[in-house]
Motif scaffolding. Structure first.
Motif, PDB file in Angstrom:
ATOM      1  N   LYS A 173       2.118   2.212  -3.359  1.00 24.88           N
ATOM      2  CA  LYS A 173       1.095   2.854  -4.194  1.00 24.88           C
ATOM      3  C   LYS A 173       0.817   4.291  -3.759  1.00 24.88           C
ATOM      4  CE  LYS A 173      -1.293  -1.435  -5.280  1.00 24.88           C
ATOM      5  NZ  LYS A 173      -2.509  -2.226  -5.066  1.00 24.88           N
ATOM      6  N   ASP A 174       0.889   4.554  -2.439  1.00 23.74           N
ATOM      7  CA  ASP A 174       0.597   5.891  -1.911  1.00 23.74           C
ATOM      8  C   ASP A 174       1.577   6.223  -0.786  1.00 23.74           C
ATOM      9  OD1 ASP A 174      -0.422   8.313  -1.042  1.00 23.74           O
ATOM     10  OD2 ASP A 174      -2.239   7.450  -0.165  1.00 23.74           O
ATOM     11  N   GLN A 220       0.831  -1.213   0.000  1.00 29.98           N
ATOM     12  CA  GLN A 220       0.000   0.000   0.000  1.00 29.98           C
ATOM     13  C   GLN A 220       0.858   1.252   0.000  1.00 29.98           C
ATOM     14  OE1 GLN A 220      -2.819  -0.207   3.215  1.00 29.98           O
ATOM     15  NE2 GLN A 220      -3.821  -2.017   2.383  1.00 29.98           N
TER      16      GLN A 220
END
Length: 124
Positions: free
Chosen positions: A116-117, A113
């Motif tokens: 991704k961000d 995660q």
């Protein structure tokens, strides 16, 4: 909760040690079991401040089991916010096979995660 110990290891890097067995556990459990996410929040904040100071954080899991949500709050959000590089400062000791599996899942999920961000910030 007892005060965790800070010490210096062989490489002169400060180590913050936290024993999960010192945490108050659910009263209805036969075995020390950590299950409430909110119980992990102050400990995560403490861990995060030690990591920010460049310290190694060592979590001793001996004699304790925890839910995925507890471990996600404790270390998953640290990895989500700081990325997989934070793992160089985290050590896990004396974890049962079930605890190892939970920790590996949480860290893997949160590292993906973060990739991704990378701008996520955990609530303070």
């Amino acid at each position: 909760m007892k005060q965790a110990a800070a010490s210096n290891d062989k490489e002169s890097q400060s180590v913050f040690r936290l024993s999960l067995s010192d945490i108050e556990v659910d009263a209805d459990s036969r075995k020390p079991f950590l299950s409430r996410r909110e119980r992990a929040i102050p400990m995560r904040q403490d861990i995060d401040s030690h990591l920010a100071n460049g310290e190694v954080v060592e979590l001793n899991c001996e004699g304790v089991e925890a839910t995925q949500s507890f471990m996600d709050e404790l270390v998953g959000l640290v990895v989500l916010e700081r990325g997989a590089t934070s793992l160089s400062q985290l050590r896990f000791r004396k974890c049962s096979p079930d605890m190892k599996a939970i920790i590996q899942f949480v860290i893997g999920d949160r590292a993906a995660q973060h990739a991704k961000d990378p701008h996520f910030h955990a609530p303070r």
